[in-house]
Design a protein around this motif. Structure first.
Motif, PDB file in Angstrom:
ATOM      1  N   ARG A   1      -5.615  -2.058   5.996  1.00  0.00           N
ATOM      2  CA  ARG A   1      -5.364  -2.817   7.238  1.00  0.00           C
ATOM      3  C   ARG A   1      -6.637  -3.542   7.710  1.00  0.00           C
ATOM      4  O   ARG A   1      -6.580  -4.689   8.154  1.00  0.00           O
ATOM      5  CB  ARG A   1      -4.861  -1.885   8.341  1.00  0.00           C
ATOM      6  CG  ARG A   1      -3.428  -1.429   8.131  1.00  0.00           C
ATOM      7  CD  ARG A   1      -2.841  -0.696   9.322  1.00  0.00           C
ATOM      8  NE  ARG A   1      -1.486  -0.256   9.018  1.00  0.00           N
ATOM      9  CZ  ARG A   1      -0.403  -1.020   9.053  1.00  0.00           C
ATOM     10  NH1 ARG A   1      -0.525  -2.292   9.423  1.00  0.00           N
ATOM     11  NH2 ARG A   1       0.785  -0.542   8.750  1.00  0.00           N
TER      12      ARG A   1
ATOM     13  N   HIS B   1       0.853  -1.192   0.000  1.00  0.00           N
ATOM     14  CA  HIS B   1       0.000   0.000   0.000  1.00  0.00           C
ATOM     15  C   HIS B   1       0.886   1.238   0.000  1.00  0.00           C
ATOM     16  O   HIS B   1       1.857   1.313   0.752  1.00  0.00           O
ATOM     17  CB  HIS B   1      -0.912   0.057   1.233  1.00  0.00           C
ATOM     18  CG  HIS B   1      -1.666   1.351   1.295  1.00  0.00           C
ATOM     19  ND1 HIS B   1      -1.274   2.411   2.099  1.00  0.00           N
ATOM     20  CD2 HIS B   1      -2.730   1.787   0.577  1.00  0.00           C
ATOM     21  CE1 HIS B   1      -2.094   3.431   1.873  1.00  0.00           C
ATOM     22  NE2 HIS B   1      -2.975   3.086   0.956  1.00  0.00           N
TER      23      HIS B   1
ATOM     24  N   LEU C   1       1.903   9.442   3.882  1.00  0.00           N
ATOM     25  CA  LEU C   1       1.737   9.233   5.328  1.00  0.00           C
ATOM     26  C   LEU C   1       2.448  10.344   6.099  1.00  0.00           C
ATOM     27  O   LEU C   1       2.424  10.373   7.319  1.00  0.00           O
ATOM     28  CB  LEU C   1       2.284   7.864   5.731  1.00  0.00           C
ATOM     29  CG  LEU C   1       1.598   6.673   5.047  1.00  0.00           C
ATOM     30  CD1 LEU C   1       2.294   5.375   5.403  1.00  0.00           C
ATOM     31  CD2 LEU C   1       0.114   6.608   5.402  1.00  0.00           C
TER      32      LEU C   1
ATOM     33  N   ASP D   1       5.342   5.181   2.281  1.00  0.00           N
ATOM     34  CA  ASP D   1       4.948   6.596   2.279  1.00  0.00           C
ATOM     35  C   ASP D   1       5.526   7.259   1.021  1.00  0.00           C
ATOM     36  O   ASP D   1       6.731   7.210   0.802  1.00  0.00           O
ATOM     37  CB  ASP D   1       5.525   7.267   3.537  1.00  0.00           C
ATOM     38  CG  ASP D   1       5.299   8.772   3.583  1.00  0.00           C
ATOM     39  OD1 ASP D   1       4.431   9.282   2.833  1.00  0.00           O
ATOM     40  OD2 ASP D   1       5.998   9.450   4.365  1.00  0.00           O
TER      41      ASP D   1
ATOM     42  N   LYS E   1      -3.412   8.127   5.672  1.00  0.00           N
ATOM     43  CA  LYS E   1      -3.678   7.261   6.831  1.00  0.00           C
ATOM     44  C   LYS E   1      -5.039   6.582   6.676  1.00  0.00           C
ATOM     45  O   LYS E   1      -5.196   5.394   6.964  1.00  0.00           O
ATOM     46  CB  LYS E   1      -3.643   8.112   8.110  1.00  0.00           C
ATOM     47  CG  LYS E   1      -3.463   7.309   9.382  1.00  0.00           C
ATOM     48  CD  LYS E   1      -2.088   6.645   9.450  1.00  0.00           C
ATOM     49  CE  LYS E   1      -2.136   5.446  10.375  1.00  0.00           C
ATOM     50  NZ  LYS E   1      -1.172   4.401  10.062  1.00  0.00           N
TER      51      LYS E   1
ATOM     52  N   GLU F   1      -4.684   3.810   4.201  1.00  0.00           N
ATOM     53  CA  GLU F   1      -3.977   2.672   4.793  1.00  0.00           C
ATOM     54  C   GLU F   1      -4.877   1.921   5.777  1.00  0.00           C
ATOM     55  O   GLU F   1      -4.861   0.689   5.828  1.00  0.00           O
ATOM     56  CB  GLU F   1      -2.703   3.147   5.497  1.00  0.00           C
ATOM     57  CG  GLU F   1      -1.831   2.000   5.952  1.00  0.00           C
ATOM     58  CD  GLU F   1      -0.618   2.459   6.746  1.00  0.00           C
ATOM     59  OE1 GLU F   1      -0.559   2.142   7.957  1.00  0.00           O
ATOM     60  OE2 GLU F   1       0.250   3.132   6.163  1.00  0.00           O
TER      61      GLU F   1
ATOM     62  N   ALA G   1       3.491  -1.324   3.926  1.00  0.00           N
ATOM     63  CA  ALA G   1       3.048   0.069   3.741  1.00  0.00           C
ATOM     64  C   ALA G   1       4.229   0.975   3.439  1.00  0.00           C
ATOM     65  O   ALA G   1       5.265   0.899   4.096  1.00  0.00           O
ATOM     66  CB  ALA G   1       2.331   0.544   5.001  1.00  0.00           C
TER      67      ALA G   1
END
Length: 376
Positions: free
Chosen positions: A51, A31, A35, A77, A44, A47, A75
């Motif tokens: 999750r 992903h 972030l 950024d 966020k 994400e 994950a």
């Protein structure tokens, strides 16, 4: 002696249990979103959607090709920066993830899509809306949200047919997303006889718009269309109020259509002038929207923005294709991804040959008492 035998049996059983778990299939889902930086609240939220999907998938004890699958998120950024976006994409290729959900911004998704194509990993965006994303024809690129052709045109139709507005000023933030959605709005508005009285541009880092807005105010438009994101839209609305532009409507795409924009405008009354569009149905009209949102809010209080239902669905769509292909190998399950017909939280997801969502919906929103409210 008996005690020793018992210990040996326990050790053997423990070893067998270890072997069983070692035989589990570990499936890594990548992903990418911002972030860090001013757009981190979107990233966020995205994400969180992935999750939550991975948690739900792991609770289902899914078998892929005869093995129990265990799903993990990787994950990254990209800070909404194209260079960081391609670096993150390469990192996920090197990590041999099975598929990717992302990115958020068109400006990061478009260059990253080539990296994913070159390493043969499918990626699904539930947020990037620039139509150019699917133009190269990569068979690894998918989108499960309406693109800017639908958003920009829908807003122009409402401005002219719904609100009978005659003149507009267009401002964009020079990103792939901002320019793209502004261009579609402008083209549609002009074709329907609306007059574009001014065109200005800014950046996706700016917070002071007084000079631009002063120039726009002199042209006396009925509305401003802003192609950009909420970290700029919030201060712009506040400064419009300071300049006495409280009767000017403020149009924008999904980038400004957040719960955060009212906070970023610091209570400016001009928030009530927003008309924004999102790809997809409102939560109330999504097949599983409201029940899903309750679960999301319990898990991630006050973090919901816009796209997490789409990143949740995107994760399930990847896994659905793996199940049908009996493999998490991208080369094996990619053909199944194209045949997707998945009943998700957001809609029933099926793809056009170019990876675009079939029959995308759009929803227009306004803000009443600072709260985002669907119009249709």
């Amino acid at each position: 002696m008996q005690m020793k035998f018992k210990l040996t049996v326990i050790a053997a059983l423990a070893s067998l249990a270890g072997m069983a778990s070692a035989e589990d299939l570990i499936v890594k889902i990548g992903h990418v979103a911002p972030l860090s930086g001013s757009q981190a609240h979107y990233g966020k939220d995205n994400e969180n959607g992935v999750r939550m999907a991975i948690e739900d998938l792991n609770a289902q004890n899914i078998m892929i090709g005869g093995k129990k699958a265990k799903f993990e998120i990787v994950a990254e950024d990209d800070a909404a920066d194209p260079k960081q976006g391609t670096a993150a994409a390469q990192k996920l290729c090197d990590a041999k993830v099975a598929g990717v959900v992302g990115h958020l911004n068109s400006g990061t998704t478009i260059p990253a899509s080539k990296i994913y194509n070159d390493c043969g990993i499918p990626h699904i965006t539930g947020a990037a809306t620039n139509p150019n994303l699917t133009k190269p024809g990569y068979n690894t690129t998918f989108r499960i949200i309406a693109n800017d052709n639908a958003l920009g045109a829908g807003l122009a139709f409402y401005a002219i047919d719904g609100l009978k507005l005659k003149t507009v000023a267009v401002i964009d933030d020079r990103t792939a997303y901002g320019q793209g959605v502004a261009e579609v709005f402008k083209r549609t508005a002009l074709s329907k006889g609306m007059k574009v009285v001014d065109e200005q541009f800014t950046t996706d880092k700016a917070t002071d718009f007084m000079a631009i807005l002063t120039a726009v105010k002199a042209k006396k438009p009925d509305a401003i269309f802003f192609g950009g994101m909420d970290p700029q839209a919030g201060p712009m609305l506040r400064q419009m109020e300071q300049l006495g532009m409280s009767n000017v409507k403020f149009f924008g795409g999904d980038g400004i259509c957040t719960t955060e924009v009212a906070k970023l405008a610091a209570g400016a009354k001009t928030v009530e002038n927003i008309v924004c569009a999102e790809g997809g149905a409102s939560l109330a009209k999504m097949p599983g929207g409201e029940a899903w949102k309750k679960r999301y809010d319990a898990k991630y209080p006050n973090q919901f923005q816009v796209y997490s239902p789409y990143t949740y669905d995107a994760t399930f769509v990847l896994v659905d294709a793996m199940k049908r292909a009996k493999s998490s190998d991208p080369k094996v399950y990619l053909p199944e991804l194209m045949k997707t017909n998945y009943k998700g939280v957001t809609t029933t997801i099926a793809f056009e040959p170019n990876g675009e969502l079939k029959n995308p919906a759009i929803t227009l929103y306004v803000y009443k008492d600072g709260k985002k409210t669907p119009l249709n």
